[in-house]
Scaffold this motif. Structure first.
Motif, PDB file in Angstrom:
ATOM      1  N   ARG A  32       0.872   4.912   0.311  1.00 17.76           N
ATOM      2  CA  ARG A  32       1.147   3.479   0.201  1.00 17.76           C
ATOM      3  C   ARG A  32       0.077   2.675   0.931  1.00 17.76           C
ATOM      4  O   ARG A  32      -0.352   3.056   2.027  1.00 17.76           O
ATOM      5  N   ILE A  33      -0.301   1.572   0.326  1.00 13.96           N
ATOM      6  CA  ILE A  33      -1.181   0.603   0.988  1.00 13.96           C
ATOM      7  C   ILE A  33      -0.452  -0.732   0.977  1.00 13.96           C
ATOM      8  O   ILE A  33      -0.075  -1.237  -0.089  1.00 13.96           O
ATOM      9  N   ARG A  34      -0.240  -1.286   2.159  1.00 18.10           N
ATOM     10  CA  ARG A  34       0.427  -2.583   2.263  1.00 18.10           C
ATOM     11  C   ARG A  34      -0.549  -3.590   2.859  1.00 18.10           C
ATOM     12  O   ARG A  34      -1.299  -3.267   3.784  1.00 18.10           O
ATOM     13  N   LEU A  35      -0.532  -4.789   2.324  1.00 17.50           N
ATOM     14  CA  LEU A  35      -1.440  -5.827   2.817  1.00 17.50           C
ATOM     15  C   LEU A  35      -0.733  -6.714   3.831  1.00 17.50           C
ATOM     16  O   LEU A  35       0.441  -7.041   3.681  1.00 17.50           O
ATOM     17  N   GLY A  36      -1.478  -7.132   4.855  1.00 20.74           N
ATOM     18  CA  GLY A  36      -0.984  -8.152   5.762  1.00 20.74           C
ATOM     19  C   GLY A  36      -0.970  -9.498   5.057  1.00 20.74           C
ATOM     20  O   GLY A  36      -1.168  -9.599   3.843  1.00 20.74           O
ATOM     21  N   TYR A  91       0.273  10.139   8.306  1.00 26.02           N
ATOM     22  CA  TYR A  91       0.727   8.772   8.000  1.00 26.02           C
ATOM     23  C   TYR A  91       0.563   8.486   6.515  1.00 26.02           C
ATOM     24  O   TYR A  91      -0.531   8.554   5.968  1.00 26.02           O
ATOM     25  N   LYS A  92       1.693   8.161   5.878  1.00 20.11           N
ATOM     26  CA  LYS A  92       1.679   7.980   4.424  1.00 20.11           C
ATOM     27  C   LYS A  92       1.463   6.524   4.014  1.00 20.11           C
ATOM     28  O   LYS A  92       1.048   6.249   2.896  1.00 20.11           O
ATOM     29  N   GLU A  93       1.789   5.594   4.922  1.00 21.37           N
ATOM     30  CA  GLU A  93       1.608   4.177   4.591  1.00 21.37           C
ATOM     31  C   GLU A  93       0.586   3.549   5.523  1.00 21.37           C
ATOM     32  O   GLU A  93       0.693   3.646   6.744  1.00 21.37           O
ATOM     33  N   ILE A  94      -0.400   2.897   4.933  1.00 22.68           N
ATOM     34  CA  ILE A  94      -1.451   2.203   5.662  1.00 22.68           C
ATOM     35  C   ILE A  94      -1.260   0.701   5.455  1.00 22.68           C
ATOM     36  O   ILE A  94      -1.170   0.229   4.312  1.00 22.68           O
ATOM     37  N   VAL A  95      -1.192  -0.052   6.560  1.00 23.03           N
ATOM     38  CA  VAL A  95      -1.057  -1.507   6.488  1.00 23.03           C
ATOM     39  C   VAL A  95      -2.377  -2.127   6.912  1.00 23.03           C
ATOM     40  O   VAL A  95      -2.814  -1.964   8.050  1.00 23.03           O
ATOM     41  N   LEU A  96      -3.037  -2.805   5.977  1.00 26.82           N
ATOM     42  CA  LEU A  96      -4.307  -3.462   6.279  1.00 26.82           C
ATOM     43  C   LEU A  96      -4.015  -4.819   6.914  1.00 26.82           C
ATOM     44  O   LEU A  96      -3.391  -5.688   6.302  1.00 26.82           O
ATOM     45  N   THR A  97      -4.476  -4.984   8.143  1.00 25.50           N
ATOM     46  CA  THR A  97      -4.152  -6.204   8.867  1.00 25.50           C
ATOM     47  C   THR A  97      -5.390  -6.814   9.508  1.00 25.50           C
ATOM     48  O   THR A  97      -6.444  -6.198   9.583  1.00 25.50           O
ATOM     49  N   GLY A  98      -5.243  -8.037   9.970  1.00 27.06           N
ATOM     50  CA  GLY A  98      -6.325  -8.776  10.604  1.00 27.06           C
ATOM     51  C   GLY A  98      -5.843 -10.177  10.899  1.00 27.06           C
ATOM     52  O   GLY A  98      -4.696 -10.532  10.600  1.00 27.06           O
ATOM     53  N   ILE A  99      -6.678 -10.987  11.486  1.00 28.25           N
ATOM     54  CA  ILE A  99      -6.299 -12.364  11.771  1.00 28.25           C
ATOM     55  C   ILE A  99      -6.285 -13.190  10.486  1.00 28.25           C
ATOM     56  O   ILE A  99      -5.426 -14.034  10.278  1.00 28.25           O
ATOM     57  N   CYS A 105       1.409  -1.462  -2.434  1.00 27.53           N
ATOM     58  CA  CYS A 105       2.821  -1.848  -2.448  1.00 27.53           C
ATOM     59  C   CYS A 105       3.011  -3.163  -3.197  1.00 27.53           C
ATOM     60  O   CYS A 105       2.246  -4.118  -2.986  1.00 27.53           O
ATOM     61  N   PRO A 106       4.047  -3.235  -4.037  1.00 26.30           N
ATOM     62  CA  PRO A 106       4.336  -4.483  -4.753  1.00 26.30           C
ATOM     63  C   PRO A 106       5.038  -5.485  -3.829  1.00 26.30           C
ATOM     64  O   PRO A 106       6.153  -5.942  -4.082  1.00 26.30           O
ATOM     65  N   HIS A 107       4.368  -5.773  -2.739  1.00 21.70           N
ATOM     66  CA  HIS A 107       4.883  -6.716  -1.741  1.00 21.70           C
ATOM     67  C   HIS A 107       3.708  -7.531  -1.212  1.00 21.70           C
ATOM     68  O   HIS A 107       2.749  -6.965  -0.676  1.00 21.70           O
TER      69      HIS A 107
END
Length: 435
Positions: free
Chosen positions: A226-230, A189-197, A252-254
């Motif tokens: 890639r690291i993407r934020l929730g 997995y190349k992209e990790i999305v950090l998520t939570g409530i 990620c610039p998002h």
């Protein structure tokens, strides 16, 4: 082999938790099948963010039993947590769990098999202080990996039922997060999305760490590209945060920065903890420091007392910020929240009208944003086939532009150079660069 099927409603956190629960079943000898197929166990991960979510949860619970009258039906998640008696009263339901103790599903399925008709494990979530560790190593049919780093919310916005469904903030330990990211990276997995409530709260309940700290540590892991934020709050976007984030090339610039309203008086009634000026300042910090940054948001229409003037203030503010995309939703009266008792509830017709205005505005903003990148060569992480369009596959740029290209499934999970040719509605047609 025993069979289990899942239906997941709601947010990315629910998606993560379903993946974790499904891994648990696979390790215990179950085969996962489609929700519409015959299964021994059906698990519905419910949502309660709106009245529609509640209704959808009930529908899916009832639908499951039709596939196998002798199956065990399990309701977990937010709707099960805030309305356990209501869920338990549905004849088809055997097991109700809520938003904690998901790790006890298998042992309680065995209790039901031994003759217990209905089991209710829901407890007072407001007394919970520990993060429940589940964990995911492989995502089925996904090329991006969601990592749940945080649980609960202490914000208590006046319209929101979620703090009552998820309880107070609990941060996951750094070691567990990094261990899971390492396993996922090893699995490709190349992209990790950090998520939570409410990931902006990460670290506030444990010592010596913060959201910025965990981003930096994930950034160091080999294999993660890639690291993407929730979703985050505008108050998270400080000068220090932006200075540090801009140095991390994997981030990620998002940024999905929750807004809800572009009118200060409405924000105050919502019990949001910022003003429109503070929101604008946060966006400016990001745009001044990060090239090609994409800003997306959530906007609510029809909050109690929202006048025509307040709505127009929101429209003007949205145009001023000029988002890359907006998620527009209508206020839903949730029993147990302060706003449910506010006077001057907005009519459904007015909500529909305002929602349509903002959805149209969002479409225009997305197309304008996407057009800026026509002719550019960018990196795209390919994810899936395009439904109804044979020979086309779909992926995302780091700044969250949806790209459609000619290609095959062997590209799923890979990052390729793509020339963006033409913006169409909410996506861009592209061509994979040949070498």
């Amino acid at each position: 082999m025993k069979k289990v099927a899942f239906c997941t409603l709601g947010c990315k956190v629910n998606q993560y938790e379903t993946e974790a629960i499904s891994e648990m079943f696979v390790k215990n000898g179950y085969e996962i099948v489609d929700f519409e197929e015959f299964a021994d166990v059906y698990i519905i991960n419910t949502c309660t963010v709106t009245n529609l979510s509640d209704r959808k949860s009930r529908q899916m619970i009832r639908r499951a039993k039709k596939n196998n009258q002798n199956s065990i039906i399990v309701a977990v998640g937010c709707y099960a947590q805030v309305s356990p008696d209501e869920v338990l009263s549905i004849p088809e339901v055997n097991l109700v769990i809520g938003t904690k103790d998901k790790g006890k599903i298998l042992e309680n399925i065995n209790v039901i098999k031994e003759g217990m008709d209905k089991v209710n494990l829901v407890q007072d979530i407001m007394k919970t202080r520990e993060f429940e560790e589940l964990g995911v190593e492989v995502y089925k049919e996904r090329t991006r990996a969601y990592i749940k780093i945080q649980e609960g919310c202490n914000q208590f916005c006046s319209y929101c039922i979620i703090p009552y469904a998820r309880g107070p903030i609990r941060s996951r330990s750094v070691d567990y997060i990094l261990d899971e990211v390492n396993k996922l990276a090893l699995n490709g997995y190349k992209e990790i999305v950090l998520t939570g409530i409410h990931i902006a709260s990460y670290g506030k309940d444990i010592k010596n760490t913060s959201l910025l700290d965990i981003i930096k540590k994930v950034h160091e892991i080999d294999g993660v590209e890639r690291i993407r934020l929730g979703s985050i709050e505008p108050t998270t976007i400080t000068q220090e945060f932006v200075d540090e984030i801009s140095k991390l090339h994997k981030v990620c610039p998002h940024f999905h920065i929750s807004l809800q309203s572009g009118c200060d008086s409405t924000l105050k009634r919502m019990n949001r903890k910022y003003t429109t000026d503070e929101y604008s300042a946060a966006v400016k910090l990001l745009r001044d420091s990060i090239e090609d940054v994409s800003i997306t948001t959530d906007v609510m229409v029809g909050f109690p007392g929202e006048t025509e003037e307040e709505f127009l203030s929101t429209v003007n503010f949205l145009k001023e910020i000029n988002f890359a995309a907006m998620h527009v939703f209508k206020y839903s009266q949730r029993k147990g929240t302060p706003a449910a008792d506010f006077k001057e509830q907005v009519s459904p017709q007015k909500k529909d009208e305002r929602s349509n205005v903002l959805i149209e505005l969002s479409s225009k903003m997305t197309e304008e944003f996407n057009k800026r990148f026509e002719g550019r060569v960018v990196d795209v992480l390919f994810e899936q086939d395009v439904k109804g369009k044979n020979g086309l596959i779909e992926g995302l740029t780091s700044n969250y532009i949806k790209v459609l290209c000619e290609g095959q499934s062997d590209l799923f999970g890979q990052i390729k150079k793509v020339k963006l040719l033409k913006a169409e509605e909410d996506y861009v047609l592209g061509q994979i660069e040949k070498y």
